[in-house]
Write an enzyme that holds these catalytic residues in place. Structure first.
Site, PDB file in Angstrom:
ATOM      1  N   PHE A   1       8.811  16.416  -3.226  1.00  0.00           N
ATOM      2  CA  PHE A   1       9.654  15.854  -2.160  1.00  0.00           C
ATOM      3  C   PHE A   1      11.046  16.487  -2.117  1.00  0.00           C
ATOM      4  O   PHE A   1      12.017  15.862  -1.709  1.00  0.00           O
ATOM      5  CB  PHE A   1       9.712  14.317  -2.238  1.00  0.00           C
TER       6      PHE A   1
ATOM      7  N   ASN B   1       9.712   3.964  -0.406  1.00  0.00           N
ATOM      8  CA  ASN B   1       9.852   4.832   0.764  1.00  0.00           C
ATOM      9  C   ASN B   1      11.309   5.263   0.964  1.00  0.00           C
ATOM     10  O   ASN B   1      11.583   6.382   1.393  1.00  0.00           O
ATOM     11  CB  ASN B   1       9.304   4.138   2.018  1.00  0.00           C
TER      12      ASN B   1
ATOM     13  N   LYS C   1       3.080  15.932   9.953  1.00  0.00           N
ATOM     14  CA  LYS C   1       2.798  16.680   8.727  1.00  0.00           C
ATOM     15  C   LYS C   1       1.386  17.238   8.839  1.00  0.00           C
ATOM     16  O   LYS C   1       0.605  16.777   9.687  1.00  0.00           O
ATOM     17  CB  LYS C   1       2.958  15.800   7.498  1.00  0.00           C
TER      18      LYS C   1
ATOM     19  N   GLY D   1      13.845  21.570   5.034  1.00  0.00           N
ATOM     20  CA  GLY D   1      13.374  22.054   6.327  1.00  0.00           C
ATOM     21  C   GLY D   1      13.702  21.055   7.418  1.00  0.00           C
ATOM     22  O   GLY D   1      14.781  20.458   7.424  1.00  0.00           O
TER      23      GLY D   1
ATOM     24  N   CYS E   1       6.031   5.881   9.050  1.00  0.00           N
ATOM     25  CA  CYS E   1       6.502   5.048   7.932  1.00  0.00           C
ATOM     26  C   CYS E   1       7.956   5.302   7.554  1.00  0.00           C
ATOM     27  O   CYS E   1       8.797   4.424   7.732  1.00  0.00           O
ATOM     28  CB  CYS E   1       5.609   5.260   6.723  1.00  0.00           C
TER      29      CYS E   1
ATOM     30  N   GLU F   1       0.857  -1.183   0.000  1.00  0.00           N
ATOM     31  CA  GLU F   1       0.000   0.000   0.000  1.00  0.00           C
ATOM     32  C   GLU F   1       0.894   1.234   0.000  1.00  0.00           C
ATOM     33  O   GLU F   1       1.877   1.277   0.718  1.00  0.00           O
ATOM     34  CB  GLU F   1      -0.829  -0.059   1.293  1.00  0.00           C
TER      35      GLU F   1
END
Ligand code: UDX
Length: 443
Positions: free
Chosen positions: A253, A212, A327, A257, A264, A152
């Site tokens: 992406f 990821n 986030k 910062g 994850c 996923e």
């Protein structure tokens, strides 16, 4: 189709609701009775835009229900999705697979009919093959309880959208039957023209950890550039815009910062490296250790910059942190960079007040040492320094001149380079940005 979803955390709750939306009969299973009660009565256990509406629709349609009974789930489903968490093991970088094994061990003994068990959790490569063997051994139906892997890629805040309209569907299967069943499950998504990648179990597991890792590497790359920009007076945002125009690189992406956090990216890159080490190819992924180090360094760099803005020390100063979630558009505080910074500053003697549009309840119970304040104005009242650490839209909409009347001193560190710096400077604020020069205060 009759589908069960085992584990109703972030991934599972969203998957169950979206499968019902796609027209299937869905039963969600979790051992946590409080979570099942909440979902059964239409309450989403976490903040996710669009989820409460689809949960209500699913329950009203009669196609969505929840249970705590594995035997009921086993009897109900033709397809069982495994959506339990795979957190980082305490004291190690490796993934903790105990919930996944427990899910298979509680389901398998009740599987008396042929069925497909589909893993969605993020796992170290090789896990699916081990679970397939365990399933065949424990299920009364034997090898006719087949296993597939279907990673996923959902992002928190966009979870519903990412599940109903994903970039791609990836399935790891060991035979044509499993692929045919999964094509049927995802028929409405495939009808949108979604790319379909069918492969073996190991590749499917790796696609997720590789994706990821790539995203985390992109963020740490631009943060490494931010450190170089800080040392040279260059501007990392302009740099990102300029390299991002190259379609081979892309602009997404590359926001420099405070870096990445959440449930994850941090644990997935660590588990991937740990798994590579087990496989004897750890050096191939040693760079992920650097990605992690660069990421964590942004937190100490932020604390250093904040201390400098205050003239060298935090003791006795009041610092306000805007944003505590990892986030925006989420109430998730797992490995939140912002909370980490807030705690480091509190440990150096500052009085830290934190605000967040959705994450305060979670922050309050996890970190009683921080003062959680419901209104932005009250959180800012009397502050010596504001830290903007999670880029919620609400903070971009603040009027810098008005905020200046709430604080003791108009000092701001924008740890996400997301506020309109020239507007804040024009209202008299002394600013610090990460990886770029700040405009001087006016007036
Ligand atoms: C991530 C992946 O994006 C998703 O595909 C996967 O299924 C789960 O992990 P998520 O954890 O929801 O999703 O967050 P994401 O949107 O990827 O952001 C992760 C972190 O990176 C956040 O802390 C965010 O603030 C930070 N980030 C993101 C940056 O610092 N800079 C960027 O340019 C982008």
């Amino acid at each position: 189709m009759r589908i069960t979803v085992i584990g109703t955390g972030y991934l599972g709750a969203v998957h169950a609701v979206c499968m019902a939306q796609a027209g299937h009969e869905v039963l969600g299973l979790d051992l946590d009775a409080a979570k099942i009660d909440a979902l059964s009565s239409g309450r989403a256990p976490f903040f996710e835009p669009g989820l409460p509406e689809l949960l209500a629709e699913g329950l009203a349609s009669g196609r969505l229900a929840f249970t705590t009974d594995p035997a009921e789930a086993a009897a109900f489903g033709e397809v069982h999705f495994l959506c339990v968490g795979t957190p980082q093991q305490p004291g190690s970088n490796a993934a903790d697979l105990r919930y996944l094994h427990a899910a298979v061990e509680s389901l398998a003994p009740h599987l008396h009919r042929p069925c497909l068990v589909v893993g969605k959790s993020t796992v170290p490569v090789g896990t699916a093959a081990a679970l397939a063997a365990k399933l065949a051994e424990l299920a009364p139906v034997g090898a006719e309880a087949e296993l597939a892997w279907n990673p996923e890629f959902l992002r928190e805040g966009f979870a519903v959208e990412d599940t109903l309209r994903p970039d791609r569907l990836v399935v790891g299967v060991t035979g044509e039957h499993a692929e045919a069943v999964l094509r049927e499950v995802y028929a409405p998504v495939l009808a949108l023209g979604t790319p379909w990648i069918s492969t073996d179990l190991a590749t499917a597991e790796l696609v997720k950890t590789a994706a990821n890792s790539f995203l985390a590497t992109k963020i740490s790359f631009i943060n490494a550039m931010a450190e170089i920009c800080d040392a040279t007076g260059a501007d990392v945002t302009t740099l990102a815009d300029a390299i991002g125009h190259d379609a081979r690189i892309g602009r997404r992406f590359l926001d420099a910062g405070l870096g990445f956090g959440g449930g994850c990216l941090p644990k997935d890159i660590r588990a991937f490296h740990a798994r590579a080490q087990e496989l004897g190819v750890g050096s191939a992924l040693d760079f992920l250790g650097h990605v992690d180090t660069i990421n964590l360094r942004q937190r100490t760099r932020t604390v250093d910059a904040a201390r400098e803005l205050l003239g060298g020390g935090f003791a006795g100063r009041q610092v306000t942190v805007l944003g505590v979630t990892f986030k925006p558009d989420s109430d998730d505080i797992r490995d939140s960079p912002s909370l980490h910074v807030a705690r480091m500053i509190a440990a150096e003697g500052a009085e830290v007040r934190v605000h967040d549009p959705e994450g305060l309840a979670n922050a309050k119970s996890a970190h009683p040492e921080l003062e959680c304040v419901d209104s932005v104005e009250d959180a800012c009242a009397g502050a010596d320094l504001l830290l903007h650490l999670t880029p919620w839209r609400q903070y971009r909409e603040l009027d810098p001149a008005e905020v200046a009347t709430w604080v003791r001193a108009p000092r701001l560190l924008d740890g996400r380079n997301a506020l309109d710096a020239s507007r804040w400077a024009a209202a008299g604020w002394t600013l610090r940005l990460l990886g770029k020069p700040a405009p001087s205060p006016v007036g």
